[in-house]
Scaffold this motif. Structure first.
Motif, PDB file in Angstrom:
ATOM      1  N   PRO A   1      -3.122  34.382  35.510  1.00 20.42           N
ATOM      2  CA  PRO A   1      -2.481  34.442  34.195  1.00 20.42           C
ATOM      3  C   PRO A   1      -1.038  33.963  34.285  1.00 20.42           C
ATOM      4  O   PRO A   1      -0.329  34.295  35.229  1.00 20.42           O
ATOM      5  CB  PRO A   1      -2.521  35.940  33.860  1.00 20.42           C
ATOM      6  N   GLN A   2      -0.617  33.170  33.328  1.00 22.67           N
ATOM      7  CA  GLN A   2       0.731  32.622  33.359  1.00 22.67           C
ATOM      8  C   GLN A   2       1.655  33.473  32.505  1.00 22.67           C
ATOM      9  O   GLN A   2       1.497  33.531  31.290  1.00 22.67           O
ATOM     10  CB  GLN A   2       0.714  31.183  32.850  1.00 22.67           C
ATOM     11  N   VAL A   3       2.575  34.153  33.132  1.00 22.24           N
ATOM     12  CA  VAL A   3       3.522  34.971  32.387  1.00 22.24           C
ATOM     13  C   VAL A   3       4.905  34.382  32.560  1.00 22.24           C
ATOM     14  O   VAL A   3       5.387  34.237  33.674  1.00 22.24           O
ATOM     15  CB  VAL A   3       3.547  36.425  32.896  1.00 22.24           C
TER      16      VAL A   3
ATOM     17  N   GLU B   1      -5.085  59.703  34.247  1.00 24.44           N
ATOM     18  CA  GLU B   1      -5.000  58.387  34.871  1.00 24.44           C
ATOM     19  C   GLU B   1      -5.390  57.277  33.898  1.00 24.44           C
ATOM     20  O   GLU B   1      -4.854  56.182  33.931  1.00 24.44           O
ATOM     21  CB  GLU B   1      -5.907  58.326  36.107  1.00 24.44           C
ATOM     22  N   LYS B   2      -6.328  57.565  33.018  1.00 25.30           N
ATOM     23  CA  LYS B   2      -6.786  56.546  32.083  1.00 25.30           C
ATOM     24  C   LYS B   2      -5.674  56.141  31.122  1.00 25.30           C
ATOM     25  O   LYS B   2      -5.670  55.045  30.582  1.00 25.30           O
ATOM     26  CB  LYS B   2      -7.978  57.073  31.270  1.00 25.30           C
ATOM     27  N   LEU B   3      -4.723  57.045  30.878  1.00 22.99           N
ATOM     28  CA  LEU B   3      -3.657  56.757  29.921  1.00 22.99           C
ATOM     29  C   LEU B   3      -2.402  56.230  30.604  1.00 22.99           C
ATOM     30  O   LEU B   3      -1.377  56.037  29.953  1.00 22.99           O
ATOM     31  CB  LEU B   3      -3.309  58.013  29.128  1.00 22.99           C
ATOM     32  N   ALA B   4      -2.493  56.018  31.923  1.00 24.08           N
ATOM     33  CA  ALA B   4      -1.316  55.529  32.640  1.00 24.08           C
ATOM     34  C   ALA B   4      -0.850  54.237  31.997  1.00 24.08           C
ATOM     35  O   ALA B   4      -1.648  53.400  31.589  1.00 24.08           O
ATOM     36  CB  ALA B   4      -1.668  55.295  34.105  1.00 24.08           C
ATOM     37  N   GLY B   5       0.435  54.078  31.866  1.00 24.35           N
ATOM     38  CA  GLY B   5       0.970  52.850  31.273  1.00 24.35           C
ATOM     39  C   GLY B   5       1.244  52.982  29.795  1.00 24.35           C
ATOM     40  O   GLY B   5       1.887  52.132  29.196  1.00 24.35           O
TER      41      GLY B   5
ATOM     42  N   GLY C   1      -9.082  50.155  30.713  1.00 21.18           N
ATOM     43  CA  GLY C   1      -8.810  51.558  30.453  1.00 21.18           C
ATOM     44  C   GLY C   1      -7.413  51.946  30.908  1.00 21.18           C
ATOM     45  O   GLY C   1      -7.229  52.898  31.644  1.00 21.18           O
TER      46      GLY C   1
ATOM     47  N   SER D   1      -3.264  50.333  32.044  1.00 23.03           N
ATOM     48  CA  SER D   1      -2.750  49.192  32.790  1.00 23.03           C
ATOM     49  C   SER D   1      -2.998  49.340  34.292  1.00 23.03           C
ATOM     50  O   SER D   1      -2.715  48.466  35.055  1.00 23.03           O
ATOM     51  CB  SER D   1      -1.268  48.983  32.507  1.00 23.03           C
TER      52      SER D   1
ATOM     53  N   THR E   1       5.627  54.770  35.529  1.00 18.49           N
ATOM     54  CA  THR E   1       4.516  54.429  36.417  1.00 18.49           C
ATOM     55  C   THR E   1       4.698  55.056  37.792  1.00 18.49           C
ATOM     56  O   THR E   1       3.825  54.930  38.631  1.00 18.49           O
ATOM     57  CB  THR E   1       4.395  52.908  36.594  1.00 18.49           C
TER      58      THR E   1
ATOM     59  N   THR F   1       1.749  47.161  21.023  1.00 17.56           N
ATOM     60  CA  THR F   1       0.359  46.919  21.417  1.00 17.56           C
ATOM     61  C   THR F   1      -0.219  48.048  22.257  1.00 17.56           C
ATOM     62  O   THR F   1      -1.411  48.047  22.512  1.00 17.56           O
ATOM     63  CB  THR F   1       0.240  45.605  22.205  1.00 17.56           C
TER      64      THR F   1
ATOM     65  N   GLY G   1      -4.088  47.597  17.880  1.00 16.28           N
ATOM     66  CA  GLY G   1      -4.896  46.501  18.406  1.00 16.28           C
ATOM     67  C   GLY G   1      -5.966  46.975  19.357  1.00 16.28           C
ATOM     68  O   GLY G   1      -6.828  46.219  19.758  1.00 16.28           O
ATOM     69  N   LEU G   2      -5.926  48.266  19.730  1.00 21.79           N
ATOM     70  CA  LEU G   2      -6.970  48.771  20.613  1.00 21.79           C
ATOM     71  C   LEU G   2      -8.163  49.260  19.803  1.00 21.79           C
ATOM     72  O   LEU G   2      -9.201  49.578  20.356  1.00 21.79           O
ATOM     73  CB  LEU G   2      -6.443  49.905  21.482  1.00 21.79           C
TER      74      LEU G   2
END
Lengths: 576, 266
Positions: free
Chosen positions: B27-29, B236-240, A354, A356, B228, B63, B67-68
């Motif tokens: 996770p490999q970034v 808060e849910k839409l942060a980012g 939900g 990042s 951020t 993205t 894609g969501l």
């Protein structure tokens, strides 16, 4: 595209080829390994002299012969370690000049004079070391001894200056002054302007402290090896004590390190916001999870060593029950500190979380919670030390009860302040919140200083419950020292990767781009393999150095009265 | 003694192995080099597609919406039975080839709004360099269609390209031709794709009409440079979601003009 044009110009003006190639492992891996192993040795030959000078001073001014011998034993190891440092350093320079010739030419164009000074100082430093070591028995008494000690101080001064010079080169790569652009002719850049860049001083301070930690940890590992190899009780007692001293120095310096780290981090943010974001929230965010794990291992192992150590102290039983509470605080603290802040996630993971910021990460991953956790862990570790110190004494001063209560209150107040600002931090803006961490740190430092002073006063004439039974340590405690040394070394490799990796595809941040085929910055998995390899090479060589040290001369341990037979026998088994 | 030696070696190797293992489990970034600079005049379709995929997943910020599932149409997978974007792109608008339609989607997204969606898609040609735009188009075409983007599509004027050097650096022209008219900046930056201001724009993000009463100028500036840094209450849910690239797109004068303009909205 503007960048592209500039690069074409650069390439045309400069006919030397840009990159060379190294067989099998490739150019980047070659430079990576030589630089890292060189750096580890450099840290060793800087950290250990600090250690040697301090122990020599304790020997001189405290009158305890043991410390003087300890100091000499380490200086002997330095002799070989010095040449190892120089060999790896030379290999690194050859690597850079043959594999990254254009970049190397750029650096030398700016820094050449400082490189000559560097080489000169290295000479002076080596000769000071020779005098320091070979003059040890000559200048043993009175004024001559003080003169000898001065040599030790000089050794540290040269070493530190040498390191500061090298730091200026690599911090320039990270944070070149803002007026320098891709088109600036490097020969026109003023030397001091390039040296005194934004991250130079923070890195200097950070590295000095880290070297003390590192020196202490390696000393601890050396002692634990000798402890395990020892044949006699006296020898075991000597090396047990040495291991304790090494660990004590490493852990005390470690407590200061996060503060130096904050300063460095702040400078990076101020220098370039986007660099800071890459470092803390971008592709490196996971690195801090690993770092937190390593720090947790350090805190837990260090405390574990102390707690086992209480077994050799008469009277320590009184404090046994507390250790489990300390353990719980440490583990909780480690978990909070390890919670990442912002994660790079793909769209599926993003949808599942939900946004990042995961709700849980949002609550625990922010700096407020982390600062609180690490400050509480530091307080806990300090408490462990205090109990350890206190273990075999019973204070006799009349105000002992009140004193202990005051100390307890100080702990409570410090913890209270840390928690208060930690929670307040959620309700204020980021700018204000950053200021809070200063109050937390000050509270903890003030508590440490005041409690220590009270403790020293209170210990005056204290009744002893029996001498510490040095050497009466189970073997597992010594393996803990090994884990500490390996973890410190690995952590150093990891932080080195972070420091160097945030430049991403730039040799010199936003001034000189890396256009080689190794320009992409690798993921942590690959980096961790490189780090492990470097640590392994370093440890093998160090084991060899220790073994040589044992070959050349018998251990400085002399069993009181019993001749040095035991020490001689132990020596044969050094190294593996 | 050999037993002890072996134990020590075991402890050392075990510790190293543990750390290496953990670092390989996460996770490999990898941090890639931006591809823009390598698109020369003889770039192949494969290179374009590869570069476009990176833009799509990285700097383009596509993205965050695509894609969501619900916010924007699927591009890489099927969308209500019409296939992935490479298949349906030529059939959207009569007379427009796939390439033309995709360019329009990025250059003037409201010209054709896919039925069932809000017109919130930002003007991508304002944020991305021509190389990046055409690379993304090639990438989208490769999703079920044929790639016909070539180097000749990429305008040779280099001045409009916004370098992807990673923000900061020189002042540069800035978006909207460097205009310091806040309305023009807001228009060009596409804030209204998510925010409402004086009755205009979308409602997925907080209404900015009274933002000056909630935030100081400082806080607004920080928010734009580093979204951020502080998250709006209740969102808060839409942060980012708010793009992190604005700082790199505007020059200092524009940023100040925008900040003062918003701060005055009490």
């Amino acid at each position: 595209m503007a960048d592209g044009a500039v690069m074409l110009l650069q390439a045309a003006a400069d006919s030397t080829r840009a990159y060379g190639e190294f067989p099998v492992i490739g150019a980047r891996a070659f430079v990576w390994i030589t630089a890292e192993v060189h750096l580890m040795f450099a840290a060793f030959v800087l950290g250990v002299p600090m250690f040697a000078v301090v122990t020599e001073a304790i020997g001189i001014f405290g009158g305890d012969e043991r410390y003087d011998r300890l100091s000499k034993e380490f200086t002997r190891l330095l002799l070989v370690a010095y040449s190892a440092t120089a060999i790896w350093g030379a290999t690194l320079v050859f690597g850079l000049s043959t594999l990254y010739p254009r970049f190397w030419a750029y650096l030398t164009a700016i820094f050449a004079p400082s490189m000559w000074v560097y080489a000169g100082l290295f000479f002076v430093e080596s000769f000071t070391l020779y005098l320091y070591y070979y003059g040890w028995d000559r200048w043993k008494k009175g004024r001559a001894k003080l003169g000898h000690w001065t040599l030790g101080i000089l050794l540290n001064v040269w070493g530190t200056v040498v390191m500061f010079i090298a730091n200026s080169w690599l911090t320039y790569m990270m944070s070149p002054p803002r007026d320098i652009t891709p088109t600036t002719d490097p020969t026109t850049i003023k030397l001091w302007h390039a040296i005194a860049n934004a991250t130079w001083m923070p890195i200097n301070v950070h590295r000095v402290v880290a070297n003390v930690v590192f020196g202490g940890a390696i000393v601890g590992a050396y002692a634990s090896y000798r402890f395990l190899a020892a044949r006699t009780d006296e020898e075991r007692a000597h090396y047990d004590w040495m291991g304790y001293v090494g660990n004590f120095i490493a852990m005390s310096a470690l407590i200061v390190l996060p503060f130096a780290g904050y300063w460095l981090g702040r400078e990076i943010y101020q220098y370039d916001q986007s660099m800071g974001i890459t470092m803390m929230g971008g592709f490196m965010s996971w690195l801090w999870v690993i770092q937190a794990f390593l720090i947790a291992v350090l805190f837990l192992t260090g405390n574990y060593y102390l707690w086992i150590g209480m077994g050799r102290i008469p009277g320590a039983e009184r404090f046994r029950p507390y250790t489990k509470w300390l353990l719980i605080i440490l583990v909780l603290g480690a978990i909070v500190w390890g919670t990442p802040h912002t994660m790079i996630a793909d769209s599926k993971e993003l949808a599942a979380m939900g946004g990042s910021h995961h709700p849980l990460l949002g609550a625990l991953g922010v700096m407020s919670a982390k600062n609180t956790a690490v400050n509480l862990m530091i307080l806990t570790t300090f408490l462990s030390f205090l109990l350890y110190r206190r273990a075999n004494t019973r204070p006799v001063v009349p105000w002992a009860g009140t004193g202990t209560m005051i100390q307890g209150a100080m702990f409570a107040i410090a913890a209270g302040i840390v928690l208060f600002y930690g929670i307040r931090g959620y309700f204020v803006e980021a700018i204000v919140r950053i200021g809070f961490s200063v109050y937390q740190v000050l509270a903890v430092l003030a508590c440490i200083v005041c409690v220590t002073v009270i403790d020293i006063l209170m210990a005056r004439g204290a009744q002893s419950l029996g001498a510490i039974r040095w050497g009466k340590m189970p073997a597992r405690s010594q393996y803990a020292l090994f884990i500490l040394a390996v973890t410190f070394t690995w952590l150093m490799g990891l932080m080195g990767f972070a420091r160097s990796g945030i430049r991403q595809y730039w040799h010199v941040w936003q001034v000189m781009q890396d256009t080689s085929k190794y320009a992409a910055t690798p993921a942590l998995g690959y980096a961790s393999k490189m780090i492990s390899l470097c640590v392994l090479i370093f440890l093998c060589l160090v084991a060899f150095v220790f073994w040589l040290g044992g070959l050349a001369e018998k251990s400085t341990f002399v069993a009181p009265g019993a001749g040095d037979e035991g020490g001689g026998r132990g020596d044969r088994h050094v190294g593996h | 003694m050999w037993v002890t030696n072996l134990k020590i070696v075991g402890v050392v190797l075990g510790t190293l192995a543990l750390y290496t293992l953990i670092a390989n489990e996460i996770p490999q970034v990898q941090s890639e080099v931006p591809q823009t600079l390598t698109l020369g005049t003889n770039v192949t379709p494969e290179q374009l597609v590869a570069a476009g995929e990176k833009v799509f997943n990285g700097i383009g910020g596509c993205t965050t919406c695509h894609g969501l599932g619900t916010r924007a149409p699927n591009l890489l997978t099927d969308e209500t039975g019409t296939g992935p974007i490479g298949v349906r792109c030529g059939k959207r608008e009569p007379g427009k080839s796939c390439k033309q339609y995709l360019f329009e989607s990025l250059d003037n997204p409201t010209a054709y709004v896919v039925p069932g969606y809000q017109p919130i898609m930002p003007v991508m040609t304002k944020q991305l360099s021509p190389e990046q735009v055409w690379a993304v188009i090639a990438f989208l075409e490769s999703q079920g269609g044929t790639v016909d983007v070539t180097a000749s599509d990429i305008p040779s004027t280099t001045s409009t390209a916004s370098s992807t050097g990673g923000g900061g650096g020189g002042g540069g022209g800035g978006l909207a031709g460097g205009s310091t008219d806040p309305k023009a900046i807001i228009q060009a930056a596409g804030c209204l794709a998510c925010h409402k201001l004086e009755g205009q724009g979308q409602v997925i993000a907080p209404d900015l009409t009274h933002v000056g009463s909630r935030r100081t100028a400082d806080s607004i500036r920080k928010k734009i440079l580093d979204p951020t840094s502080s998250i709006a209450k209740g969102y808060e849910k839409l942060a980012g979601i708010m793009p992190k690239t604005f700082g790199a797109m505007m020059n200092a004068a524009q940023l100040e003009a925008l900040v003062q303009y918003l701060a005055a909205h009490k």
